[in-house]
Design a protein around this motif. Structure first.
Motif, PDB file in Angstrom:
ATOM      1  N   GLY A   1       2.054   1.656  -3.533  1.00 53.86           N
ATOM      2  CA  GLY A   1       0.969   2.123  -4.384  1.00 53.86           C
ATOM      3  C   GLY A   1       0.660   3.587  -4.178  1.00 53.86           C
TER       4      GLY A   1
ATOM      5  N   ASP B   1       0.831  -1.208   0.000  1.00 47.33           N
ATOM      6  CA  ASP B   1       0.000   0.000   0.000  1.00 47.33           C
ATOM      7  C   ASP B   1       0.868   1.261   0.000  1.00 47.33           C
ATOM      8  OD1 ASP B   1      -2.533   1.340   0.097  1.00 47.33           O
ATOM      9  OD2 ASP B   1      -2.099   1.795   2.204  1.00 47.33           O
TER      10      ASP B   1
ATOM     11  N   GLY C   1      -6.089  -0.383  -6.718  1.00 44.40           N
ATOM     12  CA  GLY C   1      -5.292  -0.624  -5.514  1.00 44.40           C
ATOM     13  C   GLY C   1      -6.147  -0.905  -4.297  1.00 44.40           C
TER      14      GLY C   1
ATOM     15  N   ALA D   1      -5.993   3.803 -10.837  1.00 44.38           N
ATOM     16  CA  ALA D   1      -5.029   3.142  -9.956  1.00 44.38           C
ATOM     17  C   ALA D   1      -5.512   3.111  -8.515  1.00 44.38           C
ATOM     18  CB  ALA D   1      -3.684   3.851 -10.044  1.00 44.38           C
TER      19      ALA D   1
ATOM     20  N   GLN E   1      -6.161  -4.437  -2.279  1.00 44.29           N
ATOM     21  CA  GLN E   1      -5.876  -4.425  -0.851  1.00 44.29           C
ATOM     22  C   GLN E   1      -7.010  -5.071  -0.059  1.00 44.29           C
ATOM     23  OE1 GLN E   1      -5.274  -0.554   0.805  1.00 44.29           O
ATOM     24  NE2 GLN E   1      -4.399  -1.344   2.682  1.00 44.29           N
TER      25      GLN E   1
END
Length: 128
Positions: free
Chosen positions: A39, A36, A91, A87, A95
């Motif tokens: 990202g 994370d 993401g 994105a 997650q």
């Protein structure tokens, strides 16, 4: 130092911290947290790239009065902004999926140590 260079350096540090955390940590939750961080740094890089040409959002305004001259303002590039939104959504969904899988794996081993999930020690049902 140029502010853009400083931000690029901070983004590079965040990517490297996330990558090192992904490689060195054995806990699955900490690996997801490191992913994370990476990202978020990539999203920050896209925001920085979009702001290179200008900081104003490229939004169409009302038409000008007849005879008025439009002053061109430096606008942010809209393509990286669209990629940023995509994105962020991808993401977040990855997650969430990883956290659900980790929650299920915590029933097998609450420590979530990567070495404890060796395939040779588990039976077909996923139990020890």
């Amino acid at each position: 130092m140029d502010p853009f260079r400083l931000l690029e350096l901070l983004i590079l540090v965040a990517v490297l911290v996330g990558f090192v955390g992904l490689l060195l940590r054995r806990n699955l939750f900490l690996k997801v947290l490191a992913m994370d961080v990476m990202g978020s740094a990539v999203v920050g890089l896209f925001v920085l790239v979009a702001a290179r040409s200008g900081l104003q959002s490229p939004i169409l305004t009302a038409p000008l009065a007849p005879g008025a001259v439009a002053v061109p303002l430096p606008m942010a590039d809209p393509i990286p902004q669209a990629v940023i939104l995509t994105a962020i959504v991808i993401g977040l969904s990855i997650q969430a999926l990883l956290l659900v899988v980790i929650t299920r794996l915590s029933r097998i081993d609450p420590s979530l140590d990567l070495a404890s999930f060796d395939a040779g020690h588990l039976d077909a049902g996923g139990r020890r």
